[in-house]
Design a protein around this motif. Sequence first.
Motif, PDB file in Angstrom:
ATOM      1  N   LYS A   2      36.360 -41.660 -43.802  1.00 37.93           N
ATOM      2  CA  LYS A   2      35.699 -40.638 -42.975  1.00 37.93           C
ATOM      3  C   LYS A   2      36.639 -40.077 -42.201  1.00 37.93           C
ATOM      4  O   LYS A   2      37.309 -40.983 -41.530  1.00 37.93           O
ATOM      5  N   ILE A   3      36.821 -38.846 -42.047  1.00 32.37           N
ATOM      6  CA  ILE A   3      37.890 -37.871 -41.658  1.00 32.37           C
ATOM      7  C   ILE A   3      37.327 -37.272 -40.400  1.00 32.37           C
ATOM      8  O   ILE A   3      36.435 -36.231 -40.808  1.00 32.37           O
ATOM      9  N   GLY A   4      37.669 -37.028 -39.307  1.00 31.86           N
ATOM     10  CA  GLY A   4      37.450 -36.248 -38.136  1.00 31.86           C
ATOM     11  C   GLY A   4      38.296 -35.462 -37.733  1.00 31.86           C
ATOM     12  O   GLY A   4      39.543 -35.502 -37.609  1.00 31.86           O
ATOM     13  N   GLU A   8      40.586 -28.749 -30.518  1.00 31.64           N
ATOM     14  CA  GLU A   8      41.885 -28.967 -29.722  1.00 31.64           C
ATOM     15  C   GLU A   8      41.451 -28.541 -28.072  1.00 31.64           C
ATOM     16  O   GLU A   8      41.168 -27.531 -28.051  1.00 31.64           O
ATOM     17  N   ILE A   9      41.464 -29.372 -27.288  1.00 32.55           N
ATOM     18  CA  ILE A   9      41.081 -29.165 -25.913  1.00 32.55           C
ATOM     19  C   ILE A   9      42.158 -28.895 -24.992  1.00 32.55           C
ATOM     20  O   ILE A   9      41.921 -28.639 -23.730  1.00 32.55           O
ATOM     21  N   GLN A  36      34.145 -30.767 -35.898  1.00 34.05           N
ATOM     22  CA  GLN A  36      33.613 -30.201 -34.863  1.00 34.05           C
ATOM     23  C   GLN A  36      33.005 -28.781 -34.748  1.00 34.05           C
ATOM     24  O   GLN A  36      33.960 -28.124 -35.220  1.00 34.05           O
ATOM     25  N   LYS A  37      31.874 -28.397 -34.391  1.00 35.98           N
ATOM     26  CA  LYS A  37      31.555 -27.099 -34.418  1.00 35.98           C
ATOM     27  C   LYS A  37      32.426 -26.274 -33.557  1.00 35.98           C
ATOM     28  O   LYS A  37      33.161 -26.561 -32.689  1.00 35.98           O
ATOM     29  N   ASP A  38      32.871 -25.080 -34.289  1.00 33.75           N
ATOM     30  CA  ASP A  38      33.874 -24.125 -33.769  1.00 33.75           C
ATOM     31  C   ASP A  38      35.285 -24.811 -33.839  1.00 33.75           C
ATOM     32  O   ASP A  38      36.155 -23.971 -33.204  1.00 33.75           O
ATOM     33  N   ALA A  39      35.732 -25.530 -34.353  1.00 33.21           N
ATOM     34  CA  ALA A  39      36.933 -26.121 -34.137  1.00 33.21           C
ATOM     35  C   ALA A  39      37.991 -25.229 -34.805  1.00 33.21           C
ATOM     36  O   ALA A  39      39.315 -25.082 -34.366  1.00 33.21           O
ATOM     37  N   THR A  60      29.614 -32.138 -30.891  1.00 37.39           N
ATOM     38  CA  THR A  60      30.559 -32.529 -29.904  1.00 37.39           C
ATOM     39  C   THR A  60      31.779 -33.348 -30.256  1.00 37.39           C
ATOM     40  O   THR A  60      31.827 -33.997 -31.413  1.00 37.39           O
ATOM     41  N   ILE A  61      32.648 -33.309 -29.554  1.00 41.25           N
ATOM     42  CA  ILE A  61      33.975 -34.208 -29.687  1.00 41.25           C
ATOM     43  C   ILE A  61      33.759 -35.708 -29.907  1.00 41.25           C
ATOM     44  O   ILE A  61      34.310 -36.458 -30.625  1.00 41.25           O
ATOM     45  N   GLU A  62      32.800 -36.151 -28.937  1.00 43.84           N
ATOM     46  CA  GLU A  62      32.375 -37.458 -28.983  1.00 43.84           C
ATOM     47  C   GLU A  62      31.781 -37.781 -30.207  1.00 43.84           C
ATOM     48  O   GLU A  62      31.959 -39.041 -30.887  1.00 43.84           O
ATOM     49  N   ASP A  63      30.876 -36.818 -30.818  1.00 44.49           N
ATOM     50  CA  ASP A  63      30.252 -37.216 -32.321  1.00 44.49           C
ATOM     51  C   ASP A  63      31.422 -37.456 -33.394  1.00 44.49           C
ATOM     52  O   ASP A  63      31.325 -38.223 -34.051  1.00 44.49           O
TER      53      ASP A  63
END
Length: 366
Positions: A2-4, A8-9, A36-39, A60-63
């Motif tokens: 599983k890759i996330g 970038e914030i 992540q949405k809109d990454a 979310t980034i947490e997700d």
Amino acid sequence: MKIGVPIEIKNNENRVGMTPSGVFELTKRNHTVFVQKDAGFGSGFFNEDYVKAGAIILDTIEDVYAAAEMIVKVKEPIEKEYALIKSHHTVFTYFHFASSEALTDAMIESKAVCIAYETVEDADGSLPLLIPMSEVAGRMSIQQGAKYLEKPIKGRGILLGGIPGVPPAHVLVLGGGIVGIQAAKMAAGLGANVTIMDVNMKQLRHIANIMPENVHTEFSSEYNIRRHLPQTDLIIGGVLLKGAKAPKLITRDMLKEMRPGTVIVDVAVDQGGCFETTRPTTHEEPTYIIDDVVHYSVANMPGAVPYTSTVGLTNVTLPYVIKLANEGWEKACENNASLAKGLNVVHGKIVYKEIAEAFDLEFEMA
């Protein structure tokens, strides 16, 4: 695996750690990719592009961090991300640990496996995951330097290439690696007078053979650097010591030897900078002035051209991501000596000597 792929914030960082093409290559190998949405939005890649390639979009980034075993990023985690990184994570990104003790401490505490793009090293000593961003940063350093030489931005008011009857600017490039060569090539193409310095005579001979006549090579020493300062308009700092802090080649007292409005661009800022007066800046506030010298030291310079930078970076990182996903970090590093050199922090232990030396911490072999 599983890759996330999180957003970038870091300030004005528009690159993304994986393109839809990379997602496709992973999902067809039966890996799961959470994006992540809109990454990818800042780099010109949209959520639907990732979905078509087989990604699962999370809000979310947490997700993303919670769902993933491996995190693939571009820039080092910033403080908001520290608590999201857990002991089961493998984090594959640019870290530049030697420039940040806080980041180093946080990753030690997380007990995650931290593999740094910038220290993955081939048998010939080259840094394959650093090269494309060094190419971008080297070329951009001249674009930015030329802009900040303009008078409204407190520069000397000089056109880099001059015009007939008016001589061009003098550009001094410190470091004859990828950054230095690309900077010298760009400056020379614009018509500037360029001197490139390095301590490696073999590299200087190579540069002399490939560069046009308006690029000159010179052995780097404090004496030689000081000799150039009074007539130099733009200085590019592009010195790299693998995994370690950059040497301070321009000290505070040297600024007084430069003319008002001289511009210095420190491409080595991620490794602590090769100018003593360097401090990291952002694309929102890229410059500051000390002793009438304009300093440009944006820590994520390639982030200003995210499409070029993202595609250039992921072209070279994806094969390593696939290895890590297919084999797991231990077997992948055991089977690939280049990737093994990317190991910086493993389960709370520093396994890269230069990082331990930077902060006088204990070093252990990987």
